[in-house]
Write an enzyme that holds these catalytic residues in place. Structure first.
Site, PDB file in Angstrom:
ATOM      1  N   ARG A   1       0.847  -1.188   0.000  1.00 48.33           N
ATOM      2  CA  ARG A   1       0.000   0.000   0.000  1.00 48.33           C
ATOM      3  C   ARG A   1       0.886   1.243   0.000  1.00 48.33           C
ATOM      4  NH1 ARG A   1       1.214   2.409   4.474  1.00 48.33           N
ATOM      5  NH2 ARG A   1       1.556   1.237   6.378  1.00 48.33           N
TER       6      ARG A   1
ATOM      7  N   SER B   1      -7.689   3.518   8.685  1.00 50.50           N
ATOM      8  CA  SER B   1      -7.805   3.103  10.083  1.00 50.50           C
ATOM      9  C   SER B   1      -8.208   4.313  10.917  1.00 50.50           C
ATOM     10  CB  SER B   1      -6.492   2.500  10.598  1.00 50.50           C
ATOM     11  OG  SER B   1      -5.427   3.422  10.500  1.00 50.50           O
TER      12      SER B   1
ATOM     13  N   ALA C   1      -5.604   7.171   9.663  1.00 48.33           N
ATOM     14  CA  ALA C   1      -4.586   6.997   8.622  1.00 48.33           C
ATOM     15  C   ALA C   1      -5.250   6.446   7.363  1.00 48.33           C
ATOM     16  CB  ALA C   1      -3.491   6.053   9.103  1.00 48.33           C
TER      17      ALA C   1
ATOM     18  N   CYS D   1       3.589   7.383  10.060  1.00 46.26           N
ATOM     19  CA  CYS D   1       3.498   8.052   8.760  1.00 46.26           C
ATOM     20  C   CYS D   1       4.618   9.070   8.552  1.00 46.26           C
ATOM     21  CB  CYS D   1       2.128   8.705   8.581  1.00 46.26           C
ATOM     22  SG  CYS D   1       0.782   7.509   8.677  1.00 46.26           S
TER      23      CYS D   1
ATOM     24  N   THR E   1       2.724   2.398   9.861  1.00 44.27           N
ATOM     25  CA  THR E   1       1.536   2.638  10.665  1.00 44.27           C
ATOM     26  C   THR E   1       1.351   1.479  11.625  1.00 44.27           C
ATOM     27  OG1 THR E   1      -0.768   3.385  10.604  1.00 44.27           O
ATOM     28  CG2 THR E   1      -0.171   1.559   9.151  1.00 44.27           C
TER      29      THR E   1
ATOM     30  N   HIS F   1      -1.491  -1.016  13.661  1.00 42.08           N
ATOM     31  CA  HIS F   1      -2.849  -1.536  13.788  1.00 42.08           C
ATOM     32  C   HIS F   1      -2.934  -2.353  15.071  1.00 42.08           C
ATOM     33  CE1 HIS F   1      -3.839  -0.137   9.863  1.00 42.08           C
ATOM     34  NE2 HIS F   1      -3.150  -1.037   9.202  1.00 42.08           N
TER      35      HIS F   1
ATOM     36  N   GLY G   1       2.200   4.922   1.422  1.00 36.07           N
ATOM     37  CA  GLY G   1       2.416   5.453   2.759  1.00 36.07           C
ATOM     38  C   GLY G   1       3.641   4.883   3.449  1.00 36.07           C
TER      39      GLY G   1
END
Length: 217
Positions: A70, A165, A150, A181, A75, A77, A72
């Protein structure tokens, strides 16, 4: 176009989610399945997008780290964070990737607005931010703001996957193992951190209600 809405209870493994998304995106492109919004939670983990910088993973042994295609950077989760995977036909929606990402941002902002939270976007900073005037400004006088959502997507044959998210009530200290990020000057927040007793079900209801106002279905 009305997408399928799927909510998976419990915690979904990251690679399992990637495989499912990729298969669904292929089926959408082939005309074998409708578009899909998939709502999940993950166990604690870090993901590295295509722009991730190694120095931004400050605690590499804290949680499992997943390389992903993806867009970016790094990040987090984890439990208490709603992950919204968007498998939508961007070709049928005008083939405008920039507008599609803006629509995702506006969807988050409209959803937060249902809880009287003012989400904002910033040039050069992907995601949705919340002003924090109650916090001391940065040393250069810049007002504080924290990230609450995000966004990172991937397109394959004009079908999107990955997504958004939104922090409902995650353990915010879990973000300490990365530079989220790539942003060092601002922090992260959640709906509960902002003093709002919002549940995951509350957020899911708001997401469904605001989707149509942005995407027209």
């Amino acid at each position: 176009m009305t997408p399928d809405w799927i909510t998976t209870p419990g915690l979904t493994g990251y690679r399992e989610a990637e495989a499912w998304m990729e298969a669904r995106a292929e089926a959408i492109r082939a005309g074998e399945a409708p578009e899909c919004i998939w709502l999940v939670e993950h166990p604690p983990l870090y993901t590295a997008g295509t722009s991730a910088r190694p120095q931004d993973l400050t605690d590499p042994d804290r949680f499992e780290v997943f390389q992903t295609r993806r867009g970016g950077q790094y990040t987090y989760h984890g439990p208490g964070q709603r992950v919204i995977y968007v498998m939508l036909d961007v070709a049928a929606r005008g083939r405008d990737v920039r507008k599609f990402v803006q629509d995702l941002e506006h969807w988050v902002i409209a959803t937060l607005g249902e809880f009287n939270v003012r989400g904002e976007i910033r040039e050069g900073r992907v995601g949705v931010w919340v002003p924090r005037p109650e916090k001391p400004p940065l040393p250069d006088g810049t007002p504080r703001e924290d990230k609450i959502a995000a966004i990172g997507i991937r397109l394959r044959k004009w079908v999107s996957f990955h997504g958004i998210s939104i922090n409902v009530e995650p353990d915010l200290t879990h973000f300490d193992g990365i530079v989220p990020c790539g942003i060092t000057d601002h922090g992260v927040t959640s709906l509960v951190d902002l003093g709002l007793p919002v549940t995951m079900d509350d957020l899911d209801t708001a997401l469904r209600r605001s989707f149509g106002t942005v995407f027209g279905v």
